[in-house]
Design a protein around this motif. Sequence first.
Motif, PDB file in Angstrom:
ATOM      1  N   ASN A  53      33.921  11.899  28.171  1.00  0.00           N
ATOM      2  CA  ASN A  53      32.664  11.188  27.921  1.00  0.00           C
ATOM      3  C   ASN A  53      31.669  11.371  29.056  1.00  0.00           C
ATOM      4  O   ASN A  53      30.462  11.289  28.841  1.00  0.00           O
ATOM      5  CB  ASN A  53      32.921   9.697  27.708  1.00  0.00           C
ATOM      6  CG  ASN A  53      33.494   9.397  26.353  1.00  0.00           C
ATOM      7  OD1 ASN A  53      33.332  10.179  25.408  1.00  0.00           O
ATOM      8  ND2 ASN A  53      34.172   8.266  26.241  1.00  0.00           N
ATOM      9  N   ASN A  54      32.156  11.584  30.266  1.00  0.00           N
ATOM     10  CA  ASN A  54      31.290  11.741  31.441  1.00  0.00           C
ATOM     11  C   ASN A  54      31.279  13.173  31.963  1.00  0.00           C
ATOM     12  O   ASN A  54      31.060  13.404  33.153  1.00  0.00           O
ATOM     13  CB  ASN A  54      31.748  10.784  32.542  1.00  0.00           C
ATOM     14  CG  ASN A  54      31.590   9.347  32.128  1.00  0.00           C
ATOM     15  OD1 ASN A  54      30.502   8.934  31.752  1.00  0.00           O
ATOM     16  ND2 ASN A  54      32.665   8.589  32.168  1.00  0.00           N
ATOM     17  N   LEU A  55      31.498  14.113  31.091  1.00  0.00           N
ATOM     18  CA  LEU A  55      31.607  15.510  31.500  1.00  0.00           C
ATOM     19  C   LEU A  55      30.329  16.022  32.162  1.00  0.00           C
ATOM     20  O   LEU A  55      30.403  16.780  33.132  1.00  0.00           O
ATOM     21  CB  LEU A  55      31.977  16.381  30.301  1.00  0.00           C
ATOM     22  CG  LEU A  55      32.506  17.761  30.598  1.00  0.00           C
ATOM     23  CD1 LEU A  55      33.717  17.691  31.520  1.00  0.00           C
ATOM     24  CD2 LEU A  55      32.881  18.484  29.315  1.00  0.00           C
ATOM     25  N   GLN A  56      29.156  15.616  31.689  1.00  0.00           N
ATOM     26  CA  GLN A  56      27.892  16.092  32.274  1.00  0.00           C
ATOM     27  C   GLN A  56      27.760  15.630  33.726  1.00  0.00           C
ATOM     28  O   GLN A  56      27.262  16.371  34.567  1.00  0.00           O
ATOM     29  CB  GLN A  56      26.683  15.659  31.437  1.00  0.00           C
ATOM     30  CG  GLN A  56      26.398  14.187  31.418  1.00  0.00           C
ATOM     31  CD  GLN A  56      27.262  13.405  30.444  1.00  0.00           C
ATOM     32  OE1 GLN A  56      28.134  13.952  29.784  1.00  0.00           O
ATOM     33  NE2 GLN A  56      27.039  12.103  30.366  1.00  0.00           N
ATOM     34  N   LEU A  57      28.216  14.437  34.033  1.00  0.00           N
ATOM     35  CA  LEU A  57      28.185  13.945  35.413  1.00  0.00           C
ATOM     36  C   LEU A  57      29.146  14.744  36.287  1.00  0.00           C
ATOM     37  O   LEU A  57      28.818  15.113  37.417  1.00  0.00           O
ATOM     38  CB  LEU A  57      28.556  12.459  35.447  1.00  0.00           C
ATOM     39  CG  LEU A  57      28.611  11.804  36.816  1.00  0.00           C
ATOM     40  CD1 LEU A  57      27.221  11.766  37.436  1.00  0.00           C
ATOM     41  CD2 LEU A  57      29.182  10.410  36.710  1.00  0.00           C
ATOM     42  N   ILE A  58      30.314  15.031  35.746  1.00  0.00           N
ATOM     43  CA  ILE A  58      31.315  15.794  36.489  1.00  0.00           C
ATOM     44  C   ILE A  58      30.854  17.229  36.720  1.00  0.00           C
ATOM     45  O   ILE A  58      31.050  17.793  37.799  1.00  0.00           O
ATOM     46  CB  ILE A  58      32.666  15.752  35.753  1.00  0.00           C
ATOM     47  CG1 ILE A  58      33.216  14.311  35.782  1.00  0.00           C
ATOM     48  CG2 ILE A  58      33.671  16.717  36.369  1.00  0.00           C
ATOM     49  CD1 ILE A  58      34.415  14.099  34.899  1.00  0.00           C
ATOM     50  N   GLN A  59      30.209  17.815  35.718  1.00  0.00           N
ATOM     51  CA  GLN A  59      29.742  19.190  35.855  1.00  0.00           C
ATOM     52  C   GLN A  59      28.717  19.331  36.968  1.00  0.00           C
ATOM     53  O   GLN A  59      28.676  20.342  37.660  1.00  0.00           O
ATOM     54  CB  GLN A  59      29.137  19.682  34.534  1.00  0.00           C
ATOM     55  CG  GLN A  59      30.173  19.988  33.484  1.00  0.00           C
ATOM     56  CD  GLN A  59      29.551  20.362  32.147  1.00  0.00           C
ATOM     57  OE1 GLN A  59      28.409  20.025  31.868  1.00  0.00           O
ATOM     58  NE2 GLN A  59      30.325  21.052  31.324  1.00  0.00           N
ATOM     59  N   ASN A  77      37.790   9.282  28.850  1.00  0.00           N
ATOM     60  CA  ASN A  77      36.665   8.846  29.677  1.00  0.00           C
ATOM     61  C   ASN A  77      36.089  10.011  30.476  1.00  0.00           C
ATOM     62  O   ASN A  77      34.879  10.099  30.663  1.00  0.00           O
ATOM     63  CB  ASN A  77      37.107   7.713  30.599  1.00  0.00           C
ATOM     64  CG  ASN A  77      35.929   6.959  31.162  1.00  0.00           C
ATOM     65  OD1 ASN A  77      34.847   6.943  30.572  1.00  0.00           O
ATOM     66  ND2 ASN A  77      36.125   6.334  32.298  1.00  0.00           N
ATOM     67  N   ILE A  78      36.952  10.885  30.935  1.00  0.00           N
ATOM     68  CA  ILE A  78      36.473  12.076  31.649  1.00  0.00           C
ATOM     69  C   ILE A  78      35.619  12.925  30.724  1.00  0.00           C
ATOM     70  O   ILE A  78      34.556  13.420  31.108  1.00  0.00           O
ATOM     71  CB  ILE A  78      37.657  12.883  32.218  1.00  0.00           C
ATOM     72  CG1 ILE A  78      38.254  12.142  33.408  1.00  0.00           C
ATOM     73  CG2 ILE A  78      37.219  14.287  32.636  1.00  0.00           C
ATOM     74  CD1 ILE A  78      39.525  12.761  33.948  1.00  0.00           C
TER      75      ILE A  78
END
Length: 116
Positions: A76-82, A73-74
Amino acid sequence: MPLLKQLGIIVGICLAGELLNKILGIPVPGNVIGMIILLILLITGIIKLEMIEKISKFLLDHLAFFFVPAAANILNNLQLIQSQWLPIMGVILISTVVVMTVTGLTVEFLIRRWSV
């Protein structure tokens, strides 16, 4: 067969925790309530450690497997985390220091209390 019986005990307690959460509307996750129920049952001797020992060891030996969905899940949401990496790292660092400090102080308190 003993593993299935032991797994049934663990799953039953988890379901009881979820059910209590839904019925009472307590703002504590059902799995935490389930762990509290399990602790109470172990302390009171209603459930003996031997009754869940094998499945507990099995689950602990394979604990890393349970982190795979979270890691996926992390990713999959890497762009948000970046886009938010600095605040996330700040929270991680601060919470780590707080947990280490509280744990150390708790251990020191308990050592002093029990050694008297």
